[in-house]
Enzyme design. Structure first.
Site, PDB file in Angstrom:
ATOM      1  CG  LEU A  72     -56.661  25.262  51.573  1.00 32.03           C
ATOM      2  CD1 LEU A  72     -55.285  25.202  52.197  1.00 32.03           C
ATOM      3  CD2 LEU A  72     -57.400  26.499  52.078  1.00 32.03           C
ATOM      4  N   GLY A 101     -43.407  18.595  44.734  1.00 29.67           N
ATOM      5  CA  GLY A 101     -42.115  18.820  44.064  1.00 29.67           C
ATOM      6  C   GLY A 101     -41.536  20.162  44.492  1.00 29.67           C
ATOM      7  CE  LYS A 104     -36.846  15.435  45.749  1.00 27.45           C
ATOM      8  NZ  LYS A 104     -36.971  14.591  44.566  1.00 27.45           N
ATOM      9  NE  ARG A 105     -38.516  22.682  42.003  1.00 26.79           N
ATOM     10  CZ  ARG A 105     -39.548  22.013  41.484  1.00 26.79           C
ATOM     11  NH1 ARG A 105     -39.421  20.754  41.136  1.00 26.79           N
ATOM     12  NH2 ARG A 105     -40.707  22.620  41.312  1.00 26.79           N
ATOM     13  CE1 TYR A 144     -62.812  17.773  47.059  1.00 24.06           C
ATOM     14  CE2 TYR A 144     -64.045  16.339  48.520  1.00 24.06           C
ATOM     15  CZ  TYR A 144     -63.310  17.480  48.313  1.00 24.06           C
ATOM     16  OH  TYR A 144     -63.061  18.334  49.362  1.00 24.06           O
ATOM     17  CE  LYS A 148     -59.317  17.610  48.387  1.00 22.08           C
ATOM     18  NZ  LYS A 148     -58.432  18.747  48.636  1.00 22.08           N
ATOM     19  CE1 TYR A 158     -43.932  13.241  45.297  1.00 21.88           C
ATOM     20  CE2 TYR A 158     -42.139  14.777  45.705  1.00 21.88           C
ATOM     21  CZ  TYR A 158     -42.959  14.105  44.827  1.00 21.88           C
ATOM     22  OH  TYR A 158     -42.794  14.282  43.479  1.00 21.88           O
TER      23      TYR A 158
HETATM   24  N1  LIG Z   1     -65.403  23.654  52.569  1.00 21.36           N
HETATM   25  C1  LIG Z   1     -65.425  22.474  53.128  1.00 21.36           C
HETATM   26  O1  LIG Z   1     -66.369  22.134  53.837  1.00 21.36           O
HETATM   27  C2  LIG Z   1     -64.293  21.504  52.907  1.00 21.36           C
HETATM   28  C3  LIG Z   1     -64.387  20.232  53.503  1.00 21.36           C
HETATM   29  C4  LIG Z   1     -63.351  19.342  53.300  1.00 21.36           C
HETATM   30  C5  LIG Z   1     -62.241  19.702  52.573  1.00 21.36           C
HETATM   31  N2  LIG Z   1     -62.167  20.934  52.016  1.00 21.36           N
HETATM   32  C6  LIG Z   1     -60.975  21.248  51.212  1.00 21.36           C
HETATM   33  O2  LIG Z   1     -60.514  22.542  51.499  1.00 21.36           O
HETATM   34  C7  LIG Z   1     -60.024  23.161  50.298  1.00 21.36           C
HETATM   35  C8  LIG Z   1     -60.697  24.507  50.081  1.00 21.36           C
HETATM   36  O3  LIG Z   1     -62.107  24.293  49.991  1.00 21.36           O
HETATM   37  P1  LIG Z   1     -63.125  25.509  49.812  1.00 21.36           P
HETATM   38  O4  LIG Z   1     -64.382  25.132  50.483  1.00 21.36           O
HETATM   39  O5  LIG Z   1     -62.469  26.784  50.169  1.00 21.36           O
HETATM   40  O6  LIG Z   1     -63.389  25.418  48.257  1.00 21.36           O
HETATM   41  P2  LIG Z   1     -63.371  26.525  47.136  1.00 21.36           P
HETATM   42  O7  LIG Z   1     -63.872  25.896  45.900  1.00 21.36           O
HETATM   43  O8  LIG Z   1     -64.025  27.778  47.617  1.00 21.36           O
HETATM   44  O9  LIG Z   1     -61.821  26.833  47.005  1.00 21.36           O
HETATM   45  C9  LIG Z   1     -60.951  26.106  46.171  1.00 21.36           C
HETATM   46  C10 LIG Z   1     -60.033  27.088  45.480  1.00 21.36           C
HETATM   47  O10 LIG Z   1     -59.105  26.370  44.658  1.00 21.36           O
HETATM   48  C11 LIG Z   1     -59.054  26.987  43.376  1.00 21.36           C
HETATM   49  N3  LIG Z   1     -58.664  25.945  42.420  1.00 21.36           N
HETATM   50  C12 LIG Z   1     -59.380  24.863  42.043  1.00 21.36           C
HETATM   51  N4  LIG Z   1     -58.697  24.132  41.154  1.00 21.36           N
HETATM   52  C13 LIG Z   1     -57.508  24.774  40.962  1.00 21.36           C
HETATM   53  C14 LIG Z   1     -56.385  24.527  40.142  1.00 21.36           C
HETATM   54  N5  LIG Z   1     -56.331  23.463  39.333  1.00 21.36           N
HETATM   55  N6  LIG Z   1     -55.343  25.403  40.194  1.00 21.36           N
HETATM   56  C15 LIG Z   1     -55.385  26.496  40.999  1.00 21.36           C
HETATM   57  N7  LIG Z   1     -56.440  26.784  41.786  1.00 21.36           N
HETATM   58  C16 LIG Z   1     -57.489  25.936  41.770  1.00 21.36           C
HETATM   59  C17 LIG Z   1     -60.447  27.533  43.159  1.00 21.36           C
HETATM   60  O11 LIG Z   1     -60.519  28.537  42.185  1.00 21.36           O
HETATM   61  C18 LIG Z   1     -60.797  28.032  44.555  1.00 21.36           C
HETATM   62  O12 LIG Z   1     -60.348  29.345  44.761  1.00 21.36           O
HETATM   63  C19 LIG Z   1     -60.267  22.167  49.170  1.00 21.36           C
HETATM   64  O13 LIG Z   1     -59.067  21.454  48.913  1.00 21.36           O
HETATM   65  C20 LIG Z   1     -61.304  21.231  49.729  1.00 21.36           C
HETATM   66  O14 LIG Z   1     -61.190  19.941  49.184  1.00 21.36           O
HETATM   67  C21 LIG Z   1     -63.178  21.834  52.167  1.00 21.36           C
END
Ligand SMILES: NC(=O)c1ccc[n+]([C@@H]2O[C@H](COP(=O)([O-])OP(=O)(O)OC[C@H]3O[C@@H](n4cnc5c(N)ncnc54)[C@H](O)[C@@H]3O)[C@@H](O)[C@H]2O)c1
Length: 325
Positions: A72, A101, A104-105, A144, A148, A158
């Site tokens: 996520l 990766g 896979k591992r 974004y 994605k 993969y």
């Molecule tokens: N909330 C929504 O409506 C929604 C809709 C579509 C997709 N998503 C996807 O769901 C996932 C979670 O979304 P969310 O709403 O909880 O967002 P959020 O921003 O609250 O959570 C994202 C988390 O990822 C962490 N993060 C960001 N970059 C990072 C990195 N490089 N390394 C480690 N941690 C990292 C952040 O600190 C945060 O805790 C995301 O991938 C988002 O694209 C969410």
């Protein structure tokens, strides 16, 4: 019971997922760099014997022994992912490569939290998973959206090339407690504006529609998808009920008994006019559909924002644009 990694575990959706997986008896590793997530989201679980918190940025590889990975980690709201667009792409591309990766591992099953944004400004309505989308690859949102899309491509490659056991969830707008106060998304914006008596800003005439899925429904869908045998195509997870934005604003004003007025501002660039999931695949494959009506979800979410606003002077709000701290 399994050992499960949740990247982005301290974020809004991630923290609810971590909580759910612990309740199911799993051992959970939450990995996060705390860019938009915060430890407060998991504070009520910090003494839990089966939870381990790892501070790590997924742009760098990591070695862990796990059986499932819910991937996520990625800032999800425009205000956060546009703060450092290059980093957003790195997180989506290098971060997903690193997680694949790892999968896979250690032969872990991996689920990508993808997004309805892969459909861009859709020309097909509602959106089915076989729609290829209408995305502007040069726009402000493309770090974004395209990030994605590449992450999905990496997942598929993969799978085809290395046999990695993948799942792809295309998540539509989700809301609930622990959304960041400052994330600029419509539900958090409207609730905060209503609770603080500010004017409620509606973009355009507010006729653009969105669908809103309550976070507990979404988490249930993610877990069902992860545990569904042998399905590797994307699956839409969201609430198909559509609401014009202006109606949402009026509902929030009513539920918060707010004196706020509606004001109308210009539409941001690339703002999609309509977004609604076709969830027949999730219905058939996972026997899943949202169960929490919007009004009930809002009634659960509003008290969270009241509490956070009350604590604002003492609480560090996640994200780069935390207001007035
Ligand atoms: N909330 C929504 O409506 C929604 C809709 C579509 C997709 N998503 C996807 O769901 C996932 C979670 O979304 P969310 O709403 O909880 O967002 P959020 O921003 O609250 O959570 C994202 C988390 O990822 C962490 N993060 C960001 N970059 C990072 C990195 N490089 N390394 C480690 N941690 C990292 C952040 O600190 C945060 O805790 C995301 O991938 C988002 O694209 C969410």
């Amino acid at each position: 019971m399994a050992v499960i990694l949740v990247t982005g575990g301290a974020g809004f959706i991630g923290s609810h997922l971590v909580e759910y997986l612990l309740e199911q008896g799993h051992e959970v590793l939450s990995l996060d760099n705390y860019f938009t997530g915060c430890k407060a989201n998991l504070r009520h679980l910090q003494e839990h014997a089966r939870l381990e918190l790892i501070r790590h940025d997924i742009v760098s590889p990591i070695m862990l022994e796990v059986e499932q990975i819910y991937h996520l980690a990625c800032p999800a709201s425009p205000v956060h992912y546009q703060y450092n667009p290059v980093k957003t792409i790195k997180t989506n591309v290098m971060g997903t490569l690193n997680m694949l990766g790892l999968a896979k591992r250690v032969k872990a099953r991996i689920l990508l939290a993808s997004t309805s944004e892969v459909y861009g400004d859709p020309l097909m309505h509602p959106q089915k998973e076989d729609y290829w989308g209408n995305v502007n690859c040069l726009g402000l949102r493309s770090c974004y959206d395209e990030g994605k899309r590449v992450a999905e491509t990496l997942m598929m490659d993969y799978h085809r090339q290395n046999g990695v056991d993948i799942r792809i969830a295309r998540i539509f707008n989700t809301y609930g407690p622990r959304m960041a106060l400052n994330d600029g998304r419509v539900i958090s914006n409207f609730i905060v504006q209503a609770l603080t008596g500010q004017d409620i800003t509606v973009y355009g005439e507010g006729r653009q529609t969105r669908s809103f899925c309550y976070v507990s429904d979404l988490v249930e869908g993610l877990v069902r998808l992860m545990n569904c045998p042998d399905f590797h195509e994307p699956v839409n997870l969201g609430n198909p009920e559509e609401y014009p934005i202006v109606d949402l604003a009026r509902k929030i004003i009513a539920l918060t008994h707010s004196p706020s007025r509606l004001v109308f501002g210009p539409l941001p660039p690339d703002d999609p006019a309509q977004r609604q999931p076709d969830i027949s695949r999730a219905r058939n494959l996972l026997q899943w559909q949202p169960t929490v009506p919007l009004e009930e979800g809002l009634k659960n979410t509003i008290p969270y924002f009241m509490k956070i606003l009350g604590e604002l002077k003492r609480t560090v709000v996640a994200g780069p644009f935390a207001p007035g701290l």
